[in-house]
Design a protein around this motif. Sequence first.
Motif, mmCIF file in Angstrom:
data_model
loop_
_atom_site.group_PDB
_atom_site.id
_atom_site.type_symbol
_atom_site.label_atom_id
_atom_site.label_comp_id
_atom_site.label_asym_id
_atom_site.label_seq_id
_atom_site.Cartn_x
_atom_site.Cartn_y
_atom_site.Cartn_z
ATOM 1 N N GLY A 74 0.783 -1.229 0.000
ATOM 2 C CA GLY A 74 0.000 0.000 0.000
ATOM 3 C C GLY A 74 0.814 1.277 0.000
ATOM 4 O O GLY A 74 0.249 2.366 0.050
ATOM 5 N N ASP A 75 2.139 1.179 -0.058
ATOM 6 C CA ASP A 75 2.975 2.386 -0.064
ATOM 7 C C ASP A 75 2.581 3.301 -1.209
ATOM 8 O O ASP A 75 2.476 2.856 -2.356
ATOM 9 C CB ASP A 75 4.458 2.033 -0.228
ATOM 10 N N ASP A 76 2.361 4.561 -0.895
ATOM 11 C CA ASP A 76 2.072 5.562 -1.910
ATOM 12 C C ASP A 76 3.371 5.864 -2.660
ATOM 13 O O ASP A 76 4.366 6.258 -2.047
ATOM 14 C CB ASP A 76 1.511 6.828 -1.264
ATOM 15 N N LEU A 77 3.356 5.674 -3.964
ATOM 16 C CA LEU A 77 4.574 5.851 -4.755
ATOM 17 C C LEU A 77 5.100 7.275 -4.709
ATOM 18 O O LEU A 77 6.308 7.494 -4.679
ATOM 19 C CB LEU A 77 4.328 5.417 -6.203
ATOM 20 N N GLY A 82 8.744 8.884 -3.798
ATOM 21 C CA GLY A 82 9.054 10.048 -4.625
ATOM 22 C C GLY A 82 8.863 9.828 -6.112
ATOM 23 O O GLY A 82 9.541 10.458 -6.924
ATOM 24 N N LEU A 83 7.963 8.931 -6.481
ATOM 25 C CA LEU A 83 7.724 8.634 -7.899
ATOM 26 C C LEU A 83 6.403 9.230 -8.346
ATOM 27 O O LEU A 83 5.342 8.854 -7.859
ATOM 28 C CB LEU A 83 7.690 7.130 -8.141
ATOM 29 N N ALA A 84 6.482 10.149 -9.276
ATOM 30 C CA ALA A 84 5.281 10.738 -9.867
ATOM 31 C C ALA A 84 5.626 11.180 -11.281
ATOM 32 O O ALA A 84 6.786 11.462 -11.598
ATOM 33 C CB ALA A 84 4.813 11.927 -9.041
ATOM 34 N N ASP A 85 4.633 11.208 -12.119
ATOM 35 C CA ASP A 85 4.744 11.707 -13.489
ATOM 36 C C ASP A 85 5.907 11.067 -14.245
ATOM 37 O O ASP A 85 5.930 9.872 -14.432
ATOM 38 C CB ASP A 85 4.832 13.235 -13.492
ATOM 39 N N LEU A 86 6.882 11.889 -14.666
ATOM 40 C CA LEU A 86 7.980 11.376 -15.493
ATOM 41 C C LEU A 86 8.876 10.415 -14.721
ATOM 42 O O LEU A 86 9.418 9.470 -15.310
ATOM 43 C CB LEU A 86 8.806 12.529 -16.061
ATOM 44 N N ASP A 87 9.038 10.627 -13.409
ATOM 45 C CA ASP A 87 9.830 9.691 -12.615
ATOM 46 C C ASP A 87 9.179 8.313 -12.599
ATOM 47 O O ASP A 87 9.861 7.299 -12.639
ATOM 48 C CB ASP A 87 9.991 10.192 -11.174
ATOM 49 N N LEU A 88 7.866 8.291 -12.531
ATOM 50 C CA LEU A 88 7.145 7.020 -12.543
ATOM 51 C C LEU A 88 7.278 6.343 -13.904
ATOM 52 O O LEU A 88 7.488 5.135 -13.987
ATOM 53 C CB LEU A 88 5.669 7.240 -12.181
ATOM 54 N N GLU A 89 7.189 7.115 -14.967
ATOM 55 C CA GLU A 89 7.388 6.555 -16.309
ATOM 56 C C GLU A 89 8.795 5.989 -16.443
ATOM 57 O O GLU A 89 8.979 4.891 -16.985
ATOM 58 C CB GLU A 89 7.146 7.623 -17.380
ATOM 59 N N ASP A 90 9.786 6.734 -15.963
ATOM 60 C CA ASP A 90 11.166 6.247 -16.008
ATOM 61 C C ASP A 90 11.310 4.945 -15.229
ATOM 62 O O ASP A 90 11.976 4.013 -15.681
ATOM 63 C CB ASP A 90 12.136 7.288 -15.442
ATOM 64 N N ALA A 91 10.688 4.888 -14.062
ATOM 65 C CA ALA A 91 10.761 3.679 -13.235
ATOM 66 C C ALA A 91 10.201 2.482 -13.984
ATOM 67 O O ALA A 91 10.812 1.408 -14.004
ATOM 68 C CB ALA A 91 10.010 3.893 -11.926
ATOM 69 N N VAL A 92 9.055 2.652 -14.611
ATOM 70 C CA VAL A 92 8.421 1.566 -15.353
ATOM 71 C C VAL A 92 9.335 1.095 -16.479
ATOM 72 O O VAL A 92 9.533 -0.110 -16.675
ATOM 73 C CB VAL A 92 7.044 2.012 -15.895
ATOM 74 N N LEU A 93 9.904 2.024 -17.203
ATOM 75 C CA LEU A 93 10.769 1.662 -18.328
ATOM 76 C C LEU A 93 12.047 0.963 -17.853
ATOM 77 O O LEU A 93 12.487 -0.024 -18.450
ATOM 78 C CB LEU A 93 11.100 2.897 -19.155
ATOM 79 N N ASN A 114 -3.357 8.005 -14.204
ATOM 80 C CA ASN A 114 -4.655 7.823 -13.561
ATOM 81 C C ASN A 114 -4.740 6.600 -12.666
ATOM 82 O O ASN A 114 -5.462 6.616 -11.677
ATOM 83 C CB ASN A 114 -5.756 7.735 -14.624
ATOM 84 N N GLY A 115 -4.023 5.541 -13.002
ATOM 85 C CA GLY A 115 -4.270 4.287 -12.312
ATOM 86 C C GLY A 115 -3.192 3.777 -11.381
ATOM 87 O O GLY A 115 -3.394 2.781 -10.706
ATOM 88 N N VAL A 116 -2.034 4.428 -11.332
ATOM 89 C CA VAL A 116 -0.943 3.886 -10.528
ATOM 90 C C VAL A 116 -0.591 4.851 -9.406
ATOM 91 O O VAL A 116 -0.007 5.912 -9.641
ATOM 92 C CB VAL A 116 0.294 3.585 -11.414
ATOM 93 N N ARG A 117 -0.963 4.466 -8.189
ATOM 94 C CA ARG A 117 -0.698 5.287 -7.004
ATOM 95 C C ARG A 117 0.133 4.547 -5.963
ATOM 96 O O ARG A 117 0.916 5.150 -5.262
ATOM 97 C CB ARG A 117 -2.012 5.717 -6.347
ATOM 98 N N SER A 118 -0.063 3.219 -5.872
ATOM 99 C CA SER A 118 0.624 2.442 -4.837
ATOM 100 C C SER A 118 1.574 1.430 -5.471
ATOM 101 O O SER A 118 1.569 1.230 -6.690
ATOM 102 C CB SER A 118 -0.411 1.709 -3.976
#
Length: 137
Positions: A74-77, A82-93, A114-118
């Motif tokens: 349940g950790d909020d990313l 500290g993962l949001a927007d472009l950082d989250l995209e980078d993490a996924v890649l 829209n769908g990835v928060r945790s």
Amino acid sequence: MSVTVFVAVVVLALGLFALARAQRLFRKSIERDGLSRFRDAFRGRYPEILLSQVYSYLAERHGAVEPHYLVNPGDDLQQVHGLADLDLEDAVLVIADRAGARLPRANELDELKNGVRSVDDLLRYLEPYFRPEVVKG
């Protein structure tokens, strides 16, 4: 006298080396313990390679400096990792690339906003890219 000082310095240096090595091994075993707990929280729901890559990425990003680096479902990313927007995209890649999974296309990355928060959301998002039929090969 100089021989005594030399011996004392050598013994001190060896002691410091042994202490540093023991701390490094201890830190590695604790990180493995954190990984074991992370895997246990999701066992059977996601591929092992996906679990280890997500944990490794989050631990590296954090620096894994805490004695027990725990990653909870349940950790909020954004707040915890500290993962949001472009950082989250980078993490996924990065996670997908390291594991040899198919990389999400640009239009597929739009779903992240829209769908990835945790952490669980991240695993659920990445899981289709880790299925055998879509893994690079």
